[in-house]
Enzyme design. Structure first.
Site, PDB file in Angstrom:
ATOM      1  N   SER B 157      45.753  28.246  36.084  1.00 62.90           N
ATOM      2  CA  SER B 157      45.729  28.565  37.512  1.00 62.90           C
ATOM      3  C   SER B 157      46.728  27.662  38.247  1.00 62.90           C
ATOM      4  CB  SER B 157      44.290  28.391  38.027  1.00 62.90           C
ATOM      5  OG  SER B 157      44.127  28.935  39.291  1.00 62.90           O
ATOM      6  N   ARG B 227      33.863  28.497  49.078  1.00 58.53           N
ATOM      7  CA  ARG B 227      33.586  28.451  47.651  1.00 58.53           C
ATOM      8  C   ARG B 227      32.929  29.751  47.171  1.00 58.53           C
ATOM      9  NH1 ARG B 227      35.653  26.285  43.180  1.00 58.53           N
ATOM     10  NH2 ARG B 227      34.085  25.692  41.655  1.00 58.53           N
ATOM     11  N   ASP B 323      41.306  39.176  34.634  1.00 57.80           N
ATOM     12  CA  ASP B 323      41.632  38.257  35.730  1.00 57.80           C
ATOM     13  C   ASP B 323      42.378  39.029  36.807  1.00 57.80           C
ATOM     14  OD1 ASP B 323      42.507  36.270  37.423  1.00 57.80           O
ATOM     15  OD2 ASP B 323      43.387  35.016  35.842  1.00 57.80           O
ATOM     16  N   HIS B 356      39.157  35.324  36.088  1.00 59.60           N
ATOM     17  CA  HIS B 356      40.029  34.150  36.179  1.00 59.60           C
ATOM     18  C   HIS B 356      39.395  32.927  35.512  1.00 59.60           C
ATOM     19  CE1 HIS B 356      43.234  31.732  37.700  1.00 59.60           C
ATOM     20  NE2 HIS B 356      42.461  31.011  38.483  1.00 59.60           N
ATOM     21  N   ASP B 357      38.068  32.820  35.587  1.00 68.11           N
ATOM     22  CA  ASP B 357      37.355  31.693  34.986  1.00 68.11           C
ATOM     23  C   ASP B 357      37.575  31.579  33.481  1.00 68.11           C
ATOM     24  OD1 ASP B 357      36.270  30.394  37.093  1.00 68.11           O
ATOM     25  OD2 ASP B 357      34.214  31.107  36.819  1.00 68.11           O
TER      26      ASP B 357
END
Lengths: 196, 384
Positions: B157, B227, B323, B356-357
């Site tokens: 990222s 968040r 992602d 994405h994680d």
């Protein structure tokens, strides 16, 4: 395979830039790097093969050849190579055009469907299963089989000039007879060609 | 390993700290006369000094990438599954350096640090920092540690962006750049997400123009929203569905605005725990750094290919199929530029449902790729 690599290496100038479509475990590129000092990339879709390429220290790009070569600029390679892959692609004619868009010359190898063993099996009414083509019709990746004559006819209609041809058996040996009657006796055909 | 940690863990680690007194000119035009970086190291630098690997962290990461801070702890660093003796980035072979970025809130100089000009925390006065600025500070850290050239710079990222910038800015100091789940620049949509996150923080009644610390409060609500939004974008639709579905916490609808669906509970929990460990001003800075990232900015014609033409590192670019915040197409743009620039590059798109994680997770093929890549990376030999 090693004989096929040696033959291809003989066709390639030292220090050239090479793109290998369907590069498998990267053995050909690794060989061309050490024997001919080439630079370049392999394109491969299978994850296992990609890990093997990384092991071999070969540059590999995960990509689907059926989506074309849009990541590559015109004339950006000296050679675009495709060994034993053409018959497994969805659009072989388009891919040949793409190969000669991004490369100045192309090298292709494929299993010859015109070999007498294949012809005999078709005569018995069944699709051929040979040592070189071990899968049956429903589970084979080879969806676009062709013969030596078919390939040369396509080259003619696409305006491609065949620079060299080699005819091999499944042990990658060649004989004078095979060179004389490649469509009947060759199990594997190798071509080097370019735009006319 | 002692303390009951797994045998392939780096075990107990103690953060280190370096002060830098050479003034640092930032991209924004501001100058920091003095700053400190906190970092961790794992493994040993060898005699040839050619086995050092730099880990670059992402938006909410810090220097604690591997191992544990306390005996008996169950909470290892954020990239612990990657780093350790026998793990893909093998600390028996490599010397791993993991700093907290300038502007962070985990120990390096940032908005929570005291501004020598005012003897108060910098807060909103902390200068904007860019990926290039970070790379510059990391290069000075490398100097301080006696590392002339990294065997590899690795990040996911925003961390992957740093790896890319390293290869552009210091071509002779990076042998391999591992650019994971990154992009050559943010898309409009991505900047839009960041703007919503920033707006949530800045419109919190407790934000006080970034001087919330003077009032003894934190803009907890805004930071939590930021968040929560982030978390939605870090996961894929499929993984949210399979993990939480439409499960109801009480097993029935309550016709109210308290938590009903499990996903609501998850997001609130993620938001609340983030507020306890992260500073809102740092969050604002980090999202801006993402937005500003553009390694082609100084290249002729603003052309990434030309920016990368001078890079000499070998690149490994990795993306993840699900992602959508940093989609595979963005990684392919980096690959395309590297191909056009005739650089050494390999590219792998990993099948993963985790969005994405994924870059933080032990996806088997992903870790095999990294393990293989590190194994074939030549270094001089065993640690001195």
């Amino acid at each position: 395979m090693r004989e096929e690599q040696t033959l291809i290496a003989r066709w390639i100038r030292n220090g050239s830039r090479v793109l290998d479509l369907g590069c498998g475990n990267g053995a050909l590129l690794a060989h061309l790097k050490s024997a001919r000092g080439v630079s370049g990339y392999g394109i491969e879709i299978d994850s296992e093969n990609i890990v093997r390429c990384l092991e071999a220290g070969v540059n590999v790009i995960q990509s689907d050849l059926d989506r074309g070569l849009s990541d590559f600029d015109d004339d950006s390679f000296d050679y675009v190579i495709m060994t034993q892959t053409l018959q497994a692609t969805r659009y072989p004619d388009r891919l040949l055009r793409e190969m000669l868009r991004v490369g100045r010359e192309a090298i292709v190898t494929f299993p010859n469907f015109g070999h007498w063993k294949c012809r005999l099996q078709v005569l018995t009414g069944r699709m051929p299963v040979t040592r070189h083509l071990p899968n049956t019709w429903y589970n084979t990746a080879n969806i676009h089989m062709c013969t030596v004559r078919d390939f040369e006819a396509l080259c003619a209609s696409e305006g491609l000039e065949i620079l060299e041809r080699e005819a091999l058996d499944s042990a990658h040996r060649t004989t004078a007879a095979m060179r004389l009657l490649p469509n009947l006796l060759a199990e594997i055909a190798l071509y080097r060609f370019r735009r006319r | 390993m002692s303390n009951g940690f797994p045998h392939d863990s780096v075990g107990l680690v103690t953060p280190q700290r370096r002060a830098f007194t050479e003034p640092l000119e930032l991209d924004s035009g501001a100058t920091l006369d003095h700053y400190e970086l906190v970092f961790e190291t794992y493994g040993e630098l060898n005699a040839a000094r050619d086995n050092a690997v730099l880990i670059c962290h992402a938006l909410s990461g810090d220097h604690h990438a591997a191992g544990y801070h306390e005996p008996g702890s169950q909470r290892p660093g954020w990239w612990d599954n990657l780093i350790g003796p026998g793990r893909p980035l093998d600390t028996r072979r490599f010397f791993v350096v993991s700093p907290n970025n300038l502007g962070g809130c985990a120990g390096s100089t940032g908005p929570l640090s005291i501004n020598p000009a005012t003897a108060q925390p910098y807060g909103p006065d902390f200068p904007f920092v860019t990926v290039r600025d970070w790379v510059k500070t990391q290069a000075r850290l490398a100097d301080a540690l006696g590392i002339g050239c990294w065997a590899a710079v690795v990040g996911g990222s925003l961390g992957g962006m740093q790896a890319l910038q390293w290869a552009v800015d210091f071509p002779d100091r990076v042998r391999h750049a591992l650019v994971i789940a990154a992009a050559a620049k943010l898309t409009t949509q991505n900047i839009a997400f960041n703007e919503v996150a920033r707006h949530a923080i800045r419109s919190d009644a407790n934000f006080h123009g970034g001087r919330y610390f003077e009032k003894g409060v934190v803009p907890a609500h805004g930071l939590m929203l930021a968040r929560m939004l982030g978390h939605i974008t870090y996961l894929s639709d499929d993984v949210l569905m399979s993990r939480f579905g439409r499960e109801l916490r009480d097993g029935k609808l309550n016709f109210g605005f308290d938590v009903e669906f499990e996903i609501e509970s998850y997001l609130r929990h993620q938001g609340e725990s983030f507020v306890k460990r992260f500073d809102a001003n740092t969050y604002l800075l980090m999202t801006k750094s993402l937005d500003y990232f553009d390694p082609a900015a100084n290249a002729p014609d603003h052309d990434l290919r030309k920016a990368l033409a001078g890079a000499s590192a070998r690149f490994l670019v990795i993306s993840f199929s699900s992602d959508w915040r940093f989609a595979p197409a963005r990684s392919r743009e980096i690959v395309r530029a590297l191909l056009d620039a005739d650089r050494d590059v390999s590219y792998v798109e990993i099948e993963s449902e985790q969005g994405h994680d994924s870059f933080l997770l032990e996806v088997p093929l992903y870790h095999r790729v990294l393990r293989t890549y590190f194994q074939q990376m030549p270094i001089a030999g065993a640690p001195a």
